[in-house]
Design a protein around this motif. Structure first.
Motif, mmCIF file in Angstrom:
data_model
loop_
_atom_site.group_PDB
_atom_site.id
_atom_site.type_symbol
_atom_site.label_atom_id
_atom_site.label_comp_id
_atom_site.label_asym_id
_atom_site.label_seq_id
_atom_site.Cartn_x
_atom_site.Cartn_y
_atom_site.Cartn_z
ATOM 1 N N GLY A 334 18.918 6.036 -0.811
ATOM 2 C CA GLY A 334 18.409 6.740 0.368
ATOM 3 C C GLY A 334 17.054 7.354 0.094
ATOM 4 N N ALA A 335 16.876 7.861 -1.152
ATOM 5 C CA ALA A 335 15.575 8.442 -1.504
ATOM 6 C C ALA A 335 14.506 7.372 -1.534
ATOM 7 C CB ALA A 335 15.680 9.147 -2.844
ATOM 8 N N ILE A 336 14.877 6.157 -2.122
ATOM 9 C CA ILE A 336 13.884 5.060 -2.169
ATOM 10 C C ILE A 336 13.517 4.636 -0.764
ATOM 11 C CG2 ILE A 336 13.564 2.663 -2.875
ATOM 12 C CD1 ILE A 336 15.328 3.277 -5.315
ATOM 13 N N ARG A 337 14.555 4.491 0.090
ATOM 14 C CA ARG A 337 14.273 4.090 1.467
ATOM 15 C C ARG A 337 13.366 5.111 2.159
ATOM 16 N NH1 ARG A 337 19.727 2.341 1.407
ATOM 17 N NH2 ARG A 337 20.393 4.325 2.306
ATOM 18 N N SER A 338 13.566 6.327 1.870
ATOM 19 C CA SER A 338 12.717 7.340 2.487
ATOM 20 C C SER A 338 11.278 7.221 2.000
ATOM 21 C CB SER A 338 13.278 8.732 2.189
ATOM 22 O OG SER A 338 13.239 8.987 0.799
ATOM 23 N N VAL A 339 11.112 6.853 0.669
ATOM 24 C CA VAL A 339 9.752 6.655 0.145
ATOM 25 C C VAL A 339 9.097 5.467 0.809
ATOM 26 C CG1 VAL A 339 8.421 6.116 -1.917
ATOM 27 C CG2 VAL A 339 10.261 7.787 -2.040
ATOM 28 N N ASP A 340 9.872 4.300 0.944
ATOM 29 C CA ASP A 340 9.319 3.106 1.600
ATOM 30 C C ASP A 340 8.896 3.431 3.028
ATOM 31 O OD1 ASP A 340 9.812 1.751 -0.706
ATOM 32 O OD2 ASP A 340 11.708 0.868 -0.028
ATOM 33 N N HIS A 341 9.696 4.132 3.728
ATOM 34 C CA HIS A 341 9.329 4.487 5.110
ATOM 35 C C HIS A 341 8.044 5.292 5.132
ATOM 36 C CE1 HIS A 341 12.859 2.670 6.573
ATOM 37 N NE2 HIS A 341 13.733 3.633 6.233
ATOM 38 N N ALA A 342 7.874 6.168 4.171
ATOM 39 C CA ALA A 342 6.658 6.977 4.138
ATOM 40 C C ALA A 342 5.430 6.108 3.890
ATOM 41 C CB ALA A 342 6.788 8.056 3.054
ATOM 42 N N VAL A 343 5.564 5.114 2.954
ATOM 43 C CA VAL A 343 4.430 4.219 2.650
ATOM 44 C C VAL A 343 4.066 3.389 3.866
ATOM 45 C CG1 VAL A 343 3.693 2.254 1.251
ATOM 46 C CG2 VAL A 343 4.932 4.160 0.194
ATOM 47 N N VAL A 344 5.089 2.804 4.519
ATOM 48 C CA VAL A 344 4.830 1.987 5.705
ATOM 49 C C VAL A 344 4.167 2.817 6.800
ATOM 50 C CG1 VAL A 344 5.927 0.680 7.564
ATOM 51 C CG2 VAL A 344 6.671 0.365 5.193
ATOM 52 N N GLY A 346 2.269 5.360 6.388
ATOM 53 C CA GLY A 346 0.873 5.614 6.025
ATOM 54 C C GLY A 346 -0.016 4.410 6.280
ATOM 55 N N VAL A 347 0.468 3.184 5.937
ATOM 56 C CA VAL A 347 -0.321 1.960 6.161
ATOM 57 C C VAL A 347 -0.577 1.755 7.648
ATOM 58 C CG1 VAL A 347 -0.271 -0.553 5.957
ATOM 59 C CG2 VAL A 347 0.455 0.865 4.028
ATOM 60 N N VAL A 348 0.455 1.928 8.453
ATOM 61 C CA VAL A 348 0.286 1.760 9.902
ATOM 62 C C VAL A 348 -0.750 2.748 10.440
ATOM 63 C CG1 VAL A 348 1.451 1.993 12.125
ATOM 64 C CG2 VAL A 348 2.587 0.816 10.236
ATOM 65 N N ALA A 349 -0.715 3.953 9.946
ATOM 66 C CA ALA A 349 -1.682 4.935 10.412
ATOM 67 C C ALA A 349 -3.104 4.531 10.062
ATOM 68 C CB ALA A 349 -1.350 6.303 9.800
ATOM 69 N N VAL A 350 -3.311 3.994 8.839
ATOM 70 C CA VAL A 350 -4.655 3.557 8.424
ATOM 71 C C VAL A 350 -5.137 2.410 9.295
ATOM 72 C CG1 VAL A 350 -5.954 2.507 6.547
ATOM 73 C CG2 VAL A 350 -4.399 4.388 6.064
ATOM 74 N N VAL A 351 -4.238 1.419 9.563
ATOM 75 C CA VAL A 351 -4.620 0.271 10.390
ATOM 76 C C VAL A 351 -5.011 0.725 11.800
ATOM 77 C CG1 VAL A 351 -3.754 -1.851 11.456
ATOM 78 C CG2 VAL A 351 -3.259 -1.370 9.045
ATOM 79 N N VAL A 352 -4.200 1.598 12.371
ATOM 80 C CA VAL A 352 -4.520 2.082 13.720
ATOM 81 C C VAL A 352 -5.851 2.801 13.739
ATOM 82 C CG1 VAL A 352 -3.795 3.684 15.519
ATOM 83 C CG2 VAL A 352 -2.113 2.210 14.433
ATOM 84 N N PHE A 353 -6.131 3.587 12.715
ATOM 85 C CA PHE A 353 -7.412 4.298 12.657
ATOM 86 C C PHE A 353 -8.574 3.321 12.541
ATOM 87 C CE2 PHE A 353 -10.734 6.386 10.133
ATOM 88 C CZ PHE A 353 -11.038 7.440 10.975
#
Length: 409
Positions: A334-344, A346-353
């Motif tokens: 669950g902790a790893i999944r939470s980290v993956d969600h955070a990375v994804v 962040g990437v989506v936010a950069v692309v949108v910007f």
């Protein structure tokens, strides 16, 4: 003529007087002149209420006084004071004030025997008389609470009795448990001029009543804030609570330790505490030390319900803890999944910007080149030899079409 002159010179003839009144009439007239009348004079007084042993003050007042004599009489119609003179031998009566308009007398150390009517008299014609009543109040001599059982058990109904003895008038008894008023049942007994009141209270007690005061309060005109109280003593079976010491937070995972503690409170204090496993035997690797339970290395076979029991003289109680052992990596995925969600995220936010920035740049570029197109649109007319050629070139002729090409993306 000479004879008439001689009589004139001798003076007038003597007057004829009426006959004298009889002696009885003279006496009545003299008495009417001496005796004062009571016209316009009024006697005023007030009733007196006094607590036994205190001082009572009796006042006889005259409105529109004409110096008539005032006197005070006791209930046996014996004169206490005649003006400022005391014929009565009772030294408890003392003169407070004497004047033409008032006779005021104090009576110290009042007792029940002093109660009754006292008369104020005014010597007028006709004489006047009014009375004042002295009422003697007697506070309760004693206030006692009797309790049926000194020590009660939770859930029992106990009886309390509060007695207020030898009062006058009869007292009113009120019950309180802490700050809450309760309702009791009162009985009144009369002995001569005194009253004894007994109030009964039936009370079902619980563990929350232990140490709470039960108050008997008296309402009586002769006394304020007269009360007595008894503290309840209630025995109750233990109250048990199980808490997890380790892990402090999180899951109980396989291979990790578990420590539980048991706390029990009761009256009397529990003397017997034990751990057991419900519907199964206690695992051999479980260590019980007093009120604590320790499993050093959890495994799946430890799953189940663990119970802490405590008992005292009143009864037995328990509290349960349900154990479920998770896999050793439980919670990490669950902790790893939470980290993956955070990375994804962040990437989506950069692309949108980045896309927003690109759209802003393209918009500014298109706006600038569109203005240039309109500016060069009619430059062919400026290079024409005559007006006809200028018109043709301005309308899009072929003379300079190859030299004046416009590119639009």
């Amino acid at each position: 003529m000479a004879g008439r002159a001689q009589r004139s010179a001798a003076g007038p003839a003597p007057a004829i007087l009426p006959p004298p009144p009889p002696p009885l009439l003279l006496l009545l007239l003299a008495a009417a002149a001496v005796i004062r009348t009571g016209d316009g004079q009024n006697l005023v007084t007030e009733d007196v209420t006094v607590v036994e042993g205190d001082v009572a003050t009796i006042s006889c007042r005259v409105k529109n006084s004409d110096d008539s004599v005032i006197q005070l009489l006791n209930p046996n119609r014996q004169t206490i004071y005649f003006r400022d003179f005391r014929p009565l031998k009772d030294s408890r009566f003392q003169l407070v004030n004497f004047s033409n308009s008032e006779l005021r007398v104090s009576l110290t150390n009042v007792s029940i025997s002093d109660e009754g009517r006292y008369f104020c008299q005014l010597y007028t014609d006709p004489p006047q008389e009014i009375y004042t009543t002295i009422t003697v109040l007697v506070p309760p001599r004693n206030l006692v609470i009797d309790i049926q059982k000194e020590i009660a058990v939770e859930g029992e109904e106990i009886e309390l009795n509060c007695t207020a003895m030898a009062s006058r008038p009869a007292t009113t008894i009120r019950w309180f448990k802490g700050n809450k008023e309760l309702t009791g049942k009162s009985e009144v007994e009369q002995w001569s001029d005194m009253y004894t009141v007994t109030s009964q209270l039936l009370l079902k007690v619980g563990r929350e009543d232990d140490g709470v005061p039960v108050i008997c309060l008296v309402d009586h005109p002769a006394v304020k804030d007269l009360q007595t109280q008894r503290y309840l003593e209630v025995m109750y079976k233990p109250q048990v609570r199980v808490s997890q010491n380790y892990p402090v937070q999180g899951l109980t995972r396989e291979g990790e330790p578990l420590e539980l503690s048991c706390a029990a409170f009761g009256k009397p204090q529990p003397t017997d505490m034990r751990w057991l496993r419900v519907d199964d035997e206690m695992p051999q690797h479980v260590v019980v030390s007093g009120s604590n339970l320790l499993i050093s290395n959890l495994n799946k076979t430890d799953n189940g319900t663990y119970r802490c029991e405590a008992s005292n003289a009143v009864g037995k109680s328990h509290a349960d803890y349900m154990l479920f052992v998770y896999d050793s990596r439980a919670g990490e995925e669950g902790a790893i999944r939470s980290v993956d969600h955070a990375v994804v995220g962040g990437v989506v936010a950069v692309v949108v910007f980045a896309m927003l920035c690109l759209l802003i740049i393209l918009g500014r570029y298109f706006a600038r080149h569109k203005g240039t197109y309109f500016t060069h649109e009619a430059k062919g007319a400026d290079d024409a030899a005559d007006a006809d050629t200028a018109i043709i070139n301005a309308e899009g002729g072929q003379n300079n079409s190859e030299e004046k090409k416009e590119y639009f993306i």
